[in-house]
Design a protein around this motif. Structure first.
Motif, mmCIF file in Angstrom:
data_model
loop_
_atom_site.group_PDB
_atom_site.id
_atom_site.type_symbol
_atom_site.label_atom_id
_atom_site.label_comp_id
_atom_site.label_asym_id
_atom_site.label_seq_id
_atom_site.Cartn_x
_atom_site.Cartn_y
_atom_site.Cartn_z
ATOM 1 N N TRP A 255 0.824 -1.206 0.000
ATOM 2 C CA TRP A 255 0.000 0.000 0.000
ATOM 3 C C TRP A 255 0.864 1.265 0.000
ATOM 4 C CZ3 TRP A 255 -4.263 2.187 -1.206
ATOM 5 C CH2 TRP A 255 -4.735 3.335 -0.561
ATOM 6 N N THR B 234 1.071 3.854 -3.201
ATOM 7 C CA THR B 234 0.755 5.276 -3.047
ATOM 8 C C THR B 234 1.960 6.129 -3.412
ATOM 9 O OG1 THR B 234 -0.679 4.655 -1.187
ATOM 10 C CG2 THR B 234 -0.202 6.994 -1.459
ATOM 11 N N SER C 90 -2.046 9.845 7.226
ATOM 12 C CA SER C 90 -3.397 9.639 6.681
ATOM 13 C C SER C 90 -3.436 8.417 5.773
ATOM 14 C CB SER C 90 -3.845 10.884 5.907
ATOM 15 O OG SER C 90 -3.888 12.016 6.745
ATOM 16 N N ILE D 210 -5.869 5.339 6.752
ATOM 17 C CA ILE D 210 -6.940 4.977 5.809
ATOM 18 C C ILE D 210 -6.717 3.568 5.269
ATOM 19 C CG2 ILE D 210 -7.960 5.501 3.562
ATOM 20 C CD1 ILE D 210 -7.376 8.468 4.156
ATOM 21 N N ALA E 50 -7.234 0.933 8.019
ATOM 22 C CA ALA E 50 -8.655 0.853 8.376
ATOM 23 C C ALA E 50 -9.393 -0.051 7.387
ATOM 24 C CB ALA E 50 -9.278 2.243 8.392
ATOM 25 N N TRP E 51 -9.129 0.141 6.095
ATOM 26 C CA TRP E 51 -9.773 -0.716 5.075
ATOM 27 C C TRP E 51 -9.316 -2.158 5.245
ATOM 28 C CZ3 TRP E 51 -7.813 -3.903 1.285
ATOM 29 C CH2 TRP E 51 -8.758 -4.447 0.404
#
Length: 503
Positions: A105, A109, A471, A475, A478-479
């Motif tokens: 991830w 990003t 952030s 995020i 959390a997903w």
């Protein structure tokens, strides 16, 4: 040789769905173009020089000494796990599931933000070739520079999206041709700068009085200037990220990774060295501005005509760099989607039957990068802020590989049962190299993220690295924790047909 033996993907539980057509030079070119010495040195020289003066050059070998330890660790992994989305798949196999997912991830990003940062380099070079390339105003307006940079960046992203959607063969041809031109131009530039030297080697110790008003003295200034070198020497893992599309990747990828980082260090170091020695006036304040920088030295030392010819090769280098960054991001998105580790995994992992490439990720990454460009139009520190945030996330993603790898070594579990023999190995040097790689990665990530006004701007903007990256982590996790972890697993259409060969 049978198909299963030839592609080797069943060992990792996957079917061969990508086009395996990349040769040795194309693999090497992928790593070199991502690092892209001409892009990085010409885009960021002004920043390093502004804060460190001529002595900033010493940050180049310092950064290389740290990065080569990471590259050596990656070379070991590339021989054992030549799978798309290298950082994600390596971390997944070395650590816990959440560690692997977070590494992927963060790297994904970062790839999107890095693409945004790279395409901004067009604006630094093009107007110095011809004033007509300044698309908005004359460049002196408050937002002239940023808006023109966004337009040029969007044009370049549209190109890289189209090429990547068409197929890996076209991408490899363009990338290899661009890297060949870049390497030839870089060598010629080194020679021409060398014969135009006007300063003695002692200028490399000239700090120009920078940092005198800082509590840390010149060390404080040098740590800021070192960011310019840290911003350049990364992305060498791209050669392995294309492992599923590379012929004989277990032997090709490790060599490509090491050759890419070493060649980039030598060539980039010599360009910076001879440029500083050839600069007509090291006290010229324009050398520390984005409108001057290394481009100005080349124009002054070589003359307007010859200098502009080399600036054209920089534009080519920026183009293939953006292409390589986009390609690496696509392969990472595909690798995670294939494991159903991203929302709409089946759609993102779909391979075009004719092009043999994931088209949807190419388009989505392109659109996301353009949106980031547009959002940052009004940010005065657009170049350094965007670049810094991207590099920090990559350093963190690298740590999520080298860290679990170190833990395996300390527990006596390296090489693992799937390693086999005959792959690149550090042998008894593996542990000390791995330790340095982890320590280096942690220190540089902290140095990159430190809230400095000169890097990120004033007020809350100075903490943008912590805010943005925090952030992204919150995020993403959390997903993953709420939904993602319950659905992760290789999609049926990508699962190896010979599952008895899989772990």
């Amino acid at each position: 040789m049978s198909t299963s033996q030839d592609d080797g993907m069943a060992e990792f539980g996957y079917s061969q769905s990508l086009d395996r057509s990349i040769g040795k030079f194309a693999s090497f070119a992928a790593g070199v173009s991502y690092i892209s010495i001409l892009t990085g040195t010409f885009q960021l020289f002004y920043f390093g020089y502004a804060f460190g003066g001529p002595a900033y050059w010493w940050s180049w070998p310092m950064v290389f000494a740290g990065q080569i330890t990471i590259a050596l660790c990656f070379a070991e992994l590339a021989g054992r796990y030549p799978v798309a989305g290298s950082v994600y798949n390596w971390s997944k196999r070395l650590g816990r599931p959440v560690t692997g997912w977070l590494a992927g991830w963060m790297m994904f990003t970062a790839s999107v933000v890095t693409l945004t940062a790279v395409v901004l380099a067009y604006q630094i070079t093009l107007p110095q070739i011809w004033s007509g390339f300044q698309l908005v105003g004359d460049g002196t307006g408050e937002t002239d520079f940023a808006i023109s940079a966004v337009i040029w960046g969007a044009i370049l992203i549209a190109f890289t999206t189209a090429v990547n959607a068409f197929g890996v063969k076209l991408m490899a041809r363009i990338n290899s041709a661009g890297v060949f031109i870049e390497l030839v131009a870089a060598v010629l530039l080194i020679v021409l700068l060398a014969v135009n030297i006007v300063n003695p080697p002692t200028v490399l110790f000239d700090t120009q009085g920078l940092g005198e008003d800082s509590g840390l003295g010149y060390l404080g200034a040098f740590l800021v200037a070192a960011l310019a070198s840290a911003y350049v020497m990364y992305g060498f893992d791209t050669a392995s990220s294309l492992g599923e599309e590379t012929v004989d990747p277990r032997r090709t990828a490790p060599t490509a990774i090491l050759r890419a980082v070493i060649a980039s260090f030598v060539i980039g170091g010599l360009i910076l060295l001879f440029a500083i020695l050839a600069a007509p006036d090291l006290a010229d304040p324009a050398l520390g501005t984005s409108a001057g920088g290394l481009q100005l030295i080349v124009l002054q030392a070589l003359g307007s005509t010859l200098g502009k010819v080399f600036l054209v090769t920089i534009v080519i280098a920026v183009t293939v760099c953006a292409l390589a960054v986009h390609t690496a991001g696509i392969r990472l998105m595909f690798a995670m989607a294939r494991d159903n580790a991203l929302p709409a995994g089946a759609t993102l992992a779909k391979i075009d039957p004719k092009r043999k490439t994931p088209v949807v990720p190419a388009v989505l990454i392109g659109v996301a990068s353009v949106l980031i460009l547009v959002v940052n139009i009004g940010t005065p520190k657009i170049f350094t802020a965007v670049t810094s945030v991207a590099i920090i996330m990559i350093y963190i993603a690298y740590l999520l590989v080298t860290g679990p790898m170190l833990m395996k070594r300390l527990r006596g579990e390296w090489p693992d049962a799937g390693g086999g023999t005959g792959y690149f190995s550090l042998g008894r040097f593996g542990l000390p190299v791995n330790i340095v790689a982890v320590l280096w990665g942690g220190v540089m990530a902290l140095n990159l993220a430190w809230p400095r006004e000169e890097v990120y701007g004033e007020g809350a903007l100075a903490y943008i690295a912590f805010i943005f990256i925090g952030s992204v982590i919150v995020i993403g996790l959390a997903w993953y924790l709420i939904r993602g972890r319950h659905h992760i697993g290789t999609l049926p259409e990508h699962m190896a047909k010979n599952l008895e060969q899989a772990p």
